[in-house]
Scaffold this active site. Structure first.
Site, PDB file in Angstrom:
ATOM      1  N   HIS A  12       3.511  -2.370   3.228  1.00 47.58           N
ATOM      2  CA  HIS A  12       3.582  -0.998   2.733  1.00 47.58           C
ATOM      3  C   HIS A  12       4.926  -0.749   2.058  1.00 47.58           C
ATOM      4  O   HIS A  12       5.888  -1.504   2.271  1.00 47.58           O
ATOM      5  CB  HIS A  12       3.385   0.008   3.883  1.00 47.58           C
TER       6      HIS A  12
ATOM      7  N   ASP B 163       0.814  -1.219   0.000  1.00 39.45           N
ATOM      8  CA  ASP B 163       0.000   0.000   0.000  1.00 39.45           C
ATOM      9  C   ASP B 163       0.847   1.268   0.000  1.00 39.45           C
ATOM     10  O   ASP B 163       2.033   1.256   0.358  1.00 39.45           O
ATOM     11  CB  ASP B 163      -0.894   0.035   1.242  1.00 39.45           C
TER      12      ASP B 163
END
Length: 201
Positions: free
Chosen positions: A166, A19
């Site tokens: 992430h 992400d």
């Protein structure tokens, strides 16, 4: 439809998802690792960060999936109906116009959905995707050891798991070890859409 946390019918598969990109230096580092290991992944990008054309083009060319993570990463349920639509549709438009790419999957910032968000996703034919496990790798106090352990040893993990990571340096550092673990355990890496297709979702 509820946000997908895993796709167990896809068999002994695993999906690595990242992400909050693009973070150029880290994204390139991750692409290099994934290319070397021949592992596809799904990158949920923020629309306002999609001006790194060379890296996004490379990711698509090398078989990775680009997912919609909204235009500016707001908590969507706090917005008006119009703002929600613009946050989601805006990303779709950018990917279509700049990259001729049709995004199929969506992950809400902070995994926050409501009925209005889901209505827009249905209208735009986007599949809402959460995760089987999150590693909290975005937090300053999270260690590399914790990221690796959570991504490989969490009791929530099963066939068809979706791992939420992430674009941060700590995650790039342990990515080879995560991949090694699943390869040794006999898993096949897939993008989220590949898993959806294999499960006939």
């Amino acid at each position: 439809m509820k946000p997908i946390k895993s796709l167990p019918k896809s068999g002994k598969t695993i999906a690595l998802t990242f992400d909050d990109g693009i973070v150029p230096v880290i994204h390139e580092q991750m692409l290099d690792i994934l290319k070397q290991e021949q592992v596809p992944a799904t990158f949920f990008l923020i629309g306002n960060n999609t001006n790194e054309k060379q890296l996004i083009t490379r990711a698509i060319k090398e078989g990775h999936e680009i997912g919609n993570h909204s235009m500016s990463h707001p908590v969507l349920p706090s917005l008006s109906d119009t703002q929600i639509f613009e946050e989601i549709q805006g990303f779709q438009t950018i990917m279509q116009k700049q990259y001729n790419y049709q995004t199929r999957v969506f992950r809400a910032p902070k995994l926050r959905y409501d009925t209005r968000v889901m209505r827009v996703l249905t209208e735009l034919n986007l599949v809402p995707v959460n995760a089987t496990v999150g590693t909290k790798d975005y937090a300053a106090e999270t260690t590399r050891e914790y990221i690796l352990k959570t991504a490989t040893q969490s009791p929530k993990l099963t066939d068809g798991s979706i791992i939420l990571l992430h674009e941060v340096q700590k995650t790039a550092d342990v990515l080879p070890a995560i991949i090694k673990y699943y390869k040794q355990a006999g898993y096949t890496f897939m993008t989220v859409s590949q898993m959806l297709a294999s499960e006939s979702y």
